[in-house]
Motif scaffolding. Structure first.
Motif: not given
Length: 594
Positions: A366-378
């Motif tokens: 399971v590859l965890e990532g981080y981001g937001l809508a403002e960062s076009c996801a990851a």
């Protein structure tokens, strides 16, 4: 201040847009299955050539209806084949897609459609159409409304029969990399995140370039998260760009069944999904009298995964034990996931180290990532070959992550949005000197791996002046099978408390195992000593992850569920803290009653 950057591996072309993805697929891999759809209950492949033809047919209908390049077209539907078809058709018509969650209220639909200036709307069901019709008198720009389940797509194709191919080509090529591709609205009082074709191309291009071995010709992914959410949307576009075959499941209740039929190699989920899979397996083992062997297998999988991170790796004894328990237990869990799944992407919250190691020991990384809508996801992601469990990974190629003096996470790169639609004030506050201020808190280690420690707006300051970041302890408590949701409280209070809701799937099993009727209401169980002791064990596990001053001293079990429908969860299953605080103010006060 600490900063880490990774050079880009993919360069966005100086011309072109997202439509080029399906044009290229049809030219290079005309007979490859790039999607699959359910037809009479069976999965049926859709080739690159077939998909392009369908997209162009729908795009012609949009053009015939008067949709012009740059016009906004709203799309309100569950995750299904037609969502992807319409998404690319909107782009092929030169227009801008505006996703609307299918659970949105009439007020939310009105705001998003009005704020974006949508000229057309595509909905899935009669109920969705009724919501739009309710607010349509107040939407003077909305000229067209089509319903998927009432033949809306066939109607569009019929409308566009007289539109020349050259006209479609003209519309499809109207957008360049910096043209708006979509406006993704946030939850709460929605703000429209303006994402360009460049944002998507940079995001997906660099993910594929960095993780190429995951995208084989026989690879596939089953999507069941809402495509209105930017994470699922980027995976949709990325899968098409790779290309790997994409399937859709509209109802999460059918995911287990469809996993066995579709047999994907890759999954996309949020931590709660992976927690549910683990807890279901453990509950079934317990019900079948096999709890001890399941726990042994789980502990062995975790130990095996942890040993993979040591210089010498797993020892001979551990390898043998893992091999035996894999045959007896772990292989059966892989079969539930379809038997071919080797990797998964998780975002939205922390998965937790124990579950991360469990799944890797199971054979599912399971590859965890981080981001937001403002960062076009990851913006960060654990690479397939350099996973560091407990982190949300390294900056993607072409991305930079900076930790400000107050530990706020700042992001930069070609994938970062251009601003909020019609909201210069919010844009100016979020984008400062080329850096997007996320509002999240975190840290970078010496290798550049990011850890999330909390959110600025969610920091609780107790009466004693202690700053508490709720996410760490909440994630640990929520990992317990009986816990559906947990929300830490304590602003200006003498100690930290928590509100807990119970998992409706596991509570009846627990009740039966403890000599109680399976259908006993939570209202009757919430003060049961055995249940309180069980939840206290979950609290104790959470407290082990934080300092004494941050630990939960008292908790209250609620006799309701936090759901999207109740207004307490976002569509991506995040807590709406201010709503919970408002609706359960009396329960919070009861925690601190003398």
């Amino acid at each position: 201040m600490h900063e880490f950057s990774v050079p880009a591996l993919y360069n966005v072309p100086s011309d072109g847009n997202l439509v080029d993805i399906i044009l290229r697929n049809a030219a290079r891999y005309p007979n490859r299955a790039v999607l699959a759809r359910k037809v009479s209950g069976e999965w049926q492949d859709v080739t690159a050539t077939e998909f392009l033809a369908e997209v162009r047919g729908v795009a012609k209908g949009l053009i015939a209806s008067g949709v012009q390049p740059g016009d906004r077209v709203a799309l309100m539907s569950r995750t299904r084949y037609e969502w992807t078809l319409l998404d690319f058709a909107i782009w092929c018509a030169g227009a801008v897609s505006v996703p609307v969650y299918e659970t949105s209220s009439a007020e939310q639909v009105e705001w998003i459609t009005s704020d974006s200036g949508a000229v057309a709307c595509l909905v899935e069901t009669e109920a969705h159409q009724a919501v739009v019709e309710e607010v349509r008198p107040r939407l003077p720009l909305l000229k067209h409304l089509w319903q998927i389940e009432a033949g809306g797509i066939k109607e569009l194709v019929a409308m566009g029969r007289d539109v020349a191919d050259a006209q479609v080509d003209e519309h499809a090529s109207a957008a360049d990399p910096d043209s708006v591709a979509t406006i993704n609205y946030t939850t709460g009082r929605p703000k429209g995140c303006v994402l360009t074709h460049r944002n998507f191309l940079a995001e997906c291009g660099n993910i594929i370039a960095r993780n190429t071995p995951l995208f084989r010709e026989d690879s596939s992914i089953l999507l069941f998260l809402p495509l209105a959410h930017v994470l699922a949307r980027v995976v949709e576009v990325g899968a098409m760009a790779a290309p790997v075959k994409v399937g859709h499941v509209s109802d999460v209740k059918n995911v287990t069944e469809e996993l066995g039929k579709f047999r994907p190699t890759f999954l996309l989920g949020v931590p709660r999904v992976f927690e549910k899979v683990y807890n279901s397996a453990r509950a079934q083992a317990r019900a079948g009298g096999k709890e001890k062997i399941f726990e042994l297998a789980a502990d062995t999988a975790i130990a095996y995964s942890r040993a993979l991170e040591t210089p010498s790796g797993p020892g001979v004894g551990l390898k043998l034990k893992h091999k035996v328990l894999d045959r007896l237990v772990l292989s059966k869990l892989r079969a539930v996931l379809g038997g071919r799944t080797t990797h998964a992407l998780s975002g939205g919250a922390a998965l937790g180290e124990r579950l991360g190691h469990f799944y890797r020991g199971l054979g599912l990384t399971v590859l965890e990532g981080y981001g937001l809508a403002e960062s076009c996801a990851a913006t960060t992601l654990n690479p397939y070959d350099r996973q560091k469990i407990g982190t949300v990974g390294l900056p993607l190629p072409g991305s930079s992550v900076r930790i400000a003096d107050d530990t706020e996470i700042l992001l930069r790169g070609e994938h970062i949005f251009n601003g909020y639609w019609n909201n210069e004030t919010a844009t100016a506050a979020a984008l400062v000197d080329g850096w997007f201020h996320t509002g999240d808190l975190g840290s970078l280690d010496d290798e550049g791996y990011l850890r999330i420690t909390g959110r600025k707006k969610e920091i609780i300051v107790t009466a004693g002046g202690k700053n508490v970041a709720p996410a760490v302890i909440e994630d640990r408590i929520r990992a317990h099978a009986l816990v559906a949701e947990c929300m830490v409280v304590g602003e200006a209070k003498p100690f930290v408390g928590a509100l807990v809701t119970l998992d409706g799937e596991f509570l009846p099993r627990w009740a039966a195992q403890h000599g109680k009727a399976e259908d006993t209401p939570v209202a009757q169980l919430r003060e049961d000593p055995e249940l309180l002791a069980e939840i206290q064990r979950a609290i104790d596990d959470g407290n082990a992850a934080v300092s004494k001053a941050e630990s939960v001293r008292k908790f209250r079990i609620l006799d309701v569920q936090f759901t999207e429908a109740s207004g307490h969860l976002t569509p991506s299953l995040k807590l709406k803290r201010h709503v919970v605080m408002r609706d359960f103010a009396d329960e919070i006060e009861a925690i601190y009653a003398p």
